[in-house]
Every structure is written in structure tokens, then in C-alpha cells.
Enzyme design. Structure first.
Site, PDB file in Angstrom:
ATOM      1  N   HIS A  96      -3.231   4.311  -1.507  1.00  0.00           N
ATOM      2  CA  HIS A  96      -4.101   4.658  -0.378  1.00  0.00           C
ATOM      3  C   HIS A  96      -4.803   5.969  -0.715  1.00  0.00           C
ATOM      4  O   HIS A  96      -4.222   7.043  -0.629  1.00  0.00           O
ATOM      5  CB  HIS A  96      -3.273   4.800   0.897  1.00  0.00           C
ATOM      6  CG  HIS A  96      -4.110   4.858   2.147  1.00  0.00           C
ATOM      7  ND1 HIS A  96      -5.480   5.012   2.125  1.00  0.00           N
ATOM      8  CD2 HIS A  96      -3.769   4.754   3.459  1.00  0.00           C
ATOM      9  CE1 HIS A  96      -5.942   5.005   3.365  1.00  0.00           C
ATOM     10  NE2 HIS A  96      -4.929   4.844   4.198  1.00  0.00           N
TER      11      HIS A  96
ATOM     12  N   GLY B 266     -15.212  -3.003   9.963  1.00  0.00           N
ATOM     13  CA  GLY B 266     -16.261  -3.398  10.884  1.00  0.00           C
ATOM     14  C   GLY B 266     -16.940  -4.732  10.596  1.00  0.00           C
ATOM     15  O   GLY B 266     -18.000  -5.008  11.155  1.00  0.00           O
TER      16      GLY B 266
ATOM     17  N   GLN C  13       0.848  -1.194   0.000  1.00  0.00           N
ATOM     18  CA  GLN C  13       0.000   0.000   0.000  1.00  0.00           C
ATOM     19  C   GLN C  13       0.885   1.247   0.000  1.00  0.00           C
ATOM     20  O   GLN C  13       1.672   1.467   0.929  1.00  0.00           O
ATOM     21  CB  GLN C  13      -0.924   0.051   1.218  1.00  0.00           C
ATOM     22  CG  GLN C  13      -1.863   1.260   1.082  1.00  0.00           C
ATOM     23  CD  GLN C  13      -2.731   1.507   2.290  1.00  0.00           C
ATOM     24  OE1 GLN C  13      -2.230   1.803   3.361  1.00  0.00           O
ATOM     25  NE2 GLN C  13      -4.034   1.395   2.108  1.00  0.00           N
TER      26      GLN C  13
ATOM     27  N   TYR D   2      -5.528  11.127   4.015  1.00  0.00           N
ATOM     28  CA  TYR D   2      -4.136  11.399   3.634  1.00  0.00           C
ATOM     29  C   TYR D   2      -4.101  12.144   2.284  1.00  0.00           C
ATOM     30  O   TYR D   2      -5.130  12.604   1.816  1.00  0.00           O
ATOM     31  CB  TYR D   2      -3.331  10.093   3.657  1.00  0.00           C
ATOM     32  CG  TYR D   2      -3.363   9.487   5.040  1.00  0.00           C
ATOM     33  CD1 TYR D   2      -2.834  10.187   6.131  1.00  0.00           C
ATOM     34  CD2 TYR D   2      -4.014   8.286   5.290  1.00  0.00           C
ATOM     35  CE1 TYR D   2      -2.922   9.681   7.422  1.00  0.00           C
ATOM     36  CE2 TYR D   2      -4.098   7.765   6.578  1.00  0.00           C
ATOM     37  CZ  TYR D   2      -3.554   8.477   7.645  1.00  0.00           C
ATOM     38  OH  TYR D   2      -3.652   7.994   8.922  1.00  0.00           O
TER      39      TYR D   2
HETATM   40  C1  LIG Z   1      -3.813  -0.519  13.821  1.00  0.00           C
HETATM   41  C2  LIG Z   1      -4.470  -0.065  12.555  1.00  0.00           C
HETATM   42  C3  LIG Z   1      -3.703   0.564  11.575  1.00  0.00           C
HETATM   43  C4  LIG Z   1      -4.272   0.937  10.357  1.00  0.00           C
HETATM   44  N1  LIG Z   1      -3.474   1.465   9.373  1.00  0.00           N
HETATM   45  C5  LIG Z   1      -3.980   1.625   8.131  1.00  0.00           C
HETATM   46  C6  LIG Z   1      -3.112   1.918   7.027  1.00  0.00           C
HETATM   47  O1  LIG Z   1      -1.876   2.030   7.134  1.00  0.00           O
HETATM   48  N2  LIG Z   1      -3.694   2.044   5.801  1.00  0.00           N
HETATM   49  C7  LIG Z   1      -5.043   1.903   5.621  1.00  0.00           C
HETATM   50  O2  LIG Z   1      -5.513   2.012   4.493  1.00  0.00           O
HETATM   51  N3  LIG Z   1      -5.873   1.627   6.638  1.00  0.00           N
HETATM   52  C8  LIG Z   1      -5.375   1.448   7.877  1.00  0.00           C
HETATM   53  N4  LIG Z   1      -6.207   1.058   8.896  1.00  0.00           N
HETATM   54  C9  LIG Z   1      -7.640   0.829   8.607  1.00  0.00           C
HETATM   55  C10 LIG Z   1      -7.903  -0.643   8.224  1.00  0.00           C
HETATM   56  O3  LIG Z   1      -7.297  -0.955   6.986  1.00  0.00           O
HETATM   57  C11 LIG Z   1      -9.394  -0.955   8.128  1.00  0.00           C
HETATM   58  O4  LIG Z   1      -9.995  -0.180   7.136  1.00  0.00           O
HETATM   59  C12 LIG Z   1     -10.060  -0.715   9.465  1.00  0.00           C
HETATM   60  O5  LIG Z   1      -9.281  -1.281  10.492  1.00  0.00           O
HETATM   61  C13 LIG Z   1     -11.379  -1.343   9.606  1.00  0.00           C
HETATM   62  O6  LIG Z   1     -11.263  -2.729   9.634  1.00  0.00           O
HETATM   63  P1  LIG Z   1     -11.622  -3.574  10.957  1.00  0.00           P
HETATM   64  O7  LIG Z   1     -12.918  -3.023  11.464  1.00  0.00           O
HETATM   65  O8  LIG Z   1     -11.757  -4.993  10.424  1.00  0.00           O
HETATM   66  O9  LIG Z   1     -10.489  -3.429  11.911  1.00  0.00           O
HETATM   67  C14 LIG Z   1      -5.665   0.715  10.138  1.00  0.00           C
HETATM   68  C15 LIG Z   1      -6.436   0.124  11.136  1.00  0.00           C
HETATM   69  C16 LIG Z   1      -5.866  -0.286  12.326  1.00  0.00           C
HETATM   70  C17 LIG Z   1      -6.723  -0.981  13.355  1.00  0.00           C
END
Ligand SMILES: Cc1cc2nc3c(=O)[nH]c(=O)nc-3n(C[C@H](O)[C@H](O)[C@H](O)COP(=O)(O)O)c2cc1C
Length: 357
Positions: free
Chosen positions: A174, A288, A98, A179
Site C-alpha cells: 500500500h 469512483g 495488501q 500511510y
Molecule cells: C470502507 C473502505 C475502506 C477502504 N480501505 C482501504 C484500504 O485498506 N486500503 C486501500 O488501499 N484502500 C482502501 N480504500 C480505498 C479503496 O480501495 C478505493 O480506492 C476507493 O474506495 C475508491 O473506490 P470506489 O469509488 O469504487 O469505492 C477503502 C475504501 C472504502 C470505501
């Protein structure tokens, strides 16, 4: 019926299942943006994902926005990532890089020569950023001159080239979470009056030209995009997200990208039902989801596959746990960005845990 275990073709990528690992910043690189052996272990542990999307990686030093985040800007980064991709492939997995430029969501202490962060317009984000010194309020960014934008686009294309050199199976821009790309897309962060600002057509131009450059360098059939329509994270307040994202998807349609990741807030402002018909490649939904909601969206055909974030941190063997309805562990948020092995490579796979009991 299509299930989470049905294989999926996404351009050149062949995914053995539809349980994908969402991109997640984990802040385990060194100060030069180099990842090490722990990162190789972390991703290899999760190789049973249909596809791993890496943490956000900066394409140029001015794109770094958080402590200990990794880069893909020179040969040293390629060598470091090569260990990661080799480990994932040896474990039978697939991983795309990414590319993430944080734009105004940065701080001079993270940038070369303590430079001011750059953005489409000099609009200071509300809120702050976590540094080793604690929470710092955001600064007002410097608006990019029109002539500077091409170099940033070229650096994204170079990062895509370096990702392939490092053994990644593909690349993702991304375009979400507030961003640089989102800053161009959104009306409150982009008040430019040149061809990159104003109308929705102009605001989507940076993302369209960046994807053209990345896909032109490594092939559209292994290039994807992440968007987060309507998400207000990082002080994004677009006046009309539906117009913005419909315009964007219409503009990138001719590129024939491999995949689109859509991760809105849990109650989406622009629904998957509106966006999905506008994209011809693999449509990946995130944010989610649990096992039941993921099964349902894939069975309904509203998404081709589902990305899991926190569940993949805590359950390295997530596809297997879903397949056998095995218990799920919860992630410890305190170690998300903490550095070191704790909360990174020490979540056991289920058979390791059973063996230890
Ligand atoms: C610790 C953490 C770091 C994240 N860093 C990024 C990232 O670098 N790039 C990105 O596109 N999304 C990032 N996200 C968002 C996740 O890709 C995802 O969209 C979000 O966690 C929702 O998914 P979940 O509900 O299954 O955790 C991050 C999420 C978490 C929890």
C-alpha cells in the site's frame, strides 16, 4: 475489443475477468489482528472478482493504525488468514494481501506499549483518528532514525513471505492514501536530510527498497504496488506529485512487478495517460468507477482492469451484475467499520435475493 470479461495475465496471476475488488479496511479482526470465520465468508462471497485485493494488513504491530485491523506478523496470523484464502480458492477466486503500514496515521492506544507512531519526519497530521473512545486528534509522530528503516523494510518482506505461507496468491504494497509509504514519498511529510529524504529520488527510496525486498522474497511476478498520486487524504500535500510519481515508476520499472493499482481522486492530478506508459505489468485503475466508465477505460486501453470498492461491498456478485446489466445495490457507509456481520456478509447475491422474494 477488450471488455471487462476478457481474461488478463498479470505476472504469475491469471485473472478470468477485469472486474476487481479494491482493498478495503473493514475492521472485523480481533484485538490481536486475527481474522475469523466472518472474514472468510465475506471474501468467499466475492470470489467471482477477477482478483480480490485484501484490506490493508499491518506487517508489524507498529504499523497498525485503526481498531480491529488484521496483521501478518506471526504464525497465528498465518493460520487465521489460511482459512480465508482456502475459502476464496474453494469458491474459485484469487486473493492478494495488501501490506499496509500506517506510520503517523495511528494512535498510541493502538501500538505496543502505547508507543508514539513513527514516520519519516516528526510532522503531525491535521485531523484525527476514530477510536472506540471517539475521534482523537492525531499526535506528533517520532521521526525514524536511518538505522531503523531497514528493519521496517525487512518486516514488509517477512509479511510478504507470511502472506504466501497463508495461501495468498500475491502481495501488494500500500503506497497510497497517506500511510507510511506515502509519508516517505511526499514533500510535506518527508523533510529528512538522509538518503531517504530531500530530492524525489531520495523520497521514493523507501518504496523502491521495500518493493525490492518483497519481490526478492516472494517473486516480482506476484508483487504489486498501490499509489494514489495527488490524493490529499490524511493531510498529504506533495509539492509536485507528477515529478514524485514519474520518478517512482521509473525507479521501479526494472523490478518488473506484476501489477500497479492507481487510485487517484476522481479528478486526477497526474493522469493515467502520463503514468501508464511507465509501467510494463498490468495497470489497474480504481476510484469512483461505474460500469460505463470502467468499460470505457478498459476498451480504450488506458487501463487493463478496474477496481471497485463500495460497489463490491454491496454487490458480492458484481461481475455477473455487470455482465447481465442487473440492478446494483448501494453500500451502507454506517457499517463499513462497525464490526460484526451487519453490512459485511449480509448483502445477498442476486439469485439469493430473487429466491427470497
Ligand atoms: C470502507 C473502505 C475502506 C477502504 N480501505 C482501504 C484500504 O485498506 N486500503 C486501500 O488501499 N484502500 C482502501 N480504500 C480505498 C479503496 O480501495 C478505493 O480506492 C476507493 O474506495 C475508491 O473506490 P470506489 O469509488 O469504487 O469505492 C477503502 C475504501 C472504502 C470505501
Amino acid at each position: 475489443m477488450t471488455t471487462l470479461l476478457t481474461p488478463l495475465a498479470a505476472g504469475r496471476l491469471r485473472l478470468p475477468n477485469r472486474v476487481l475488488m479494491a482493498p478495503m479496511t473493514r475492521s472485523r479482526a480481533d484485538d490481536d489482528g486475527l481474522v475469523g470465520a466472518l472474514t472468510a465468508q465475506y471474501y468467499a462471497q466475492r470470489a467471482s472478482a477477477g482478483l480480490i485485493i485484501s484490506e490493508g494488513i499491518w506487517p508489524e504491530p507498529m504499523g497498525k493504525g485503526y481498531v480491529r485491523t488484521p496483521g501478518l506478523a506471526d504464525a497465528s496470523h498465518v493460520a487465521a488468514w489460511r482459512r480465508v484464502t482456502d475459502a476464496v480458492h474453494a469458491a474459485g477466486g484469487r486473493i492478494v494481501a495488501q501490506i499496509m503500514h500506517t506510520g503517523r496515521i495511528s494512535d498510541p492506544s493502538l501500538l505496543p506499549g502505547e508507543a508514539t507512531p513513527v514516520a519519516p519526519s516528526a510532522v503531525r497530521p491535521n485531523g484525527g483518528t476514530w477510536l472506540d473512545s471517539g475521534m482523537q486528534p492525531h499526535v506528533t509522530p517520532r521521526a525514524l532514525g536511518t538505522h531503523e528503516i531497514r528493519a521496517i523494510i525487512d518486516n514488509h518482506a517477512q509479511a510478504a513471505r507470511l502472506a504466501i505461507d497463508a495461501g495468498f496468491d500475491g502481495v501488494e504494497l500500500h503506497g497510497g492514501n497517506g500511510y507510511l509509504s506515502t509519508q516517505f514519498l511526499s514533500s510535506n511529510t518527508n523533510v529528512r536530510t538522509d538518503r531517504f529524504g530531500g530530492s524525489a529520488m531520495n523520497r521514493v527510496r523507501f518504496v523502491v527498497e521495500t518493493l525490492e525486498a518483497m519481490a526478492g522474497t516472494v517473486g516480482a511476478d506476484r508483487t504489486g504496488l498501490k499509489i494514489t498520486p495527488g490524493k490529499t487524504f490524511n493531510d498529504i500535500h506533495d509539492a509536485d506529485p507528477r515529478e514524485t510519481y514519474v520518478t517512482l515508476l521509473r525507479a521501479i520499472r526494472p523490478l518488473n512487478l506484476s501489477f500497479l493499482e492507481v487510485a487517484p481522486d476522481p479528478v486526477p492530478v497526474v493522469s493515467h495517460a502520463v503514468l501508464r506508459p511507465l509501467f510494463d505489468g498490468a495497470y489497474l485503475a480504481g476510484s469512483g468507477f461505474d460500469h460505463a466508465s470502467a468499460r470505457a477505460i478498459v476498451a480504450s486501453g488506458e487501463a487493463d482492469a478496474v477496481l471497485f470498492g463500495q460497489l463490491f461491498i454491496a454487490n458480492p456478485d458484481l461481475p455477473r451484475r455487470f455482465a447481465y446489466s442487473e440492478p446494483l445495490a448501494q453500500a451502507d457507509q454506517a457499517t463499513f467499520y462497525a464490526g460484526g456481520p451487519k453490512g459485511y456478509i449480509d448483502y445477498p447475491a442476486l439469485d439469493e435475493r430473487l429466491a427470497a422474494e
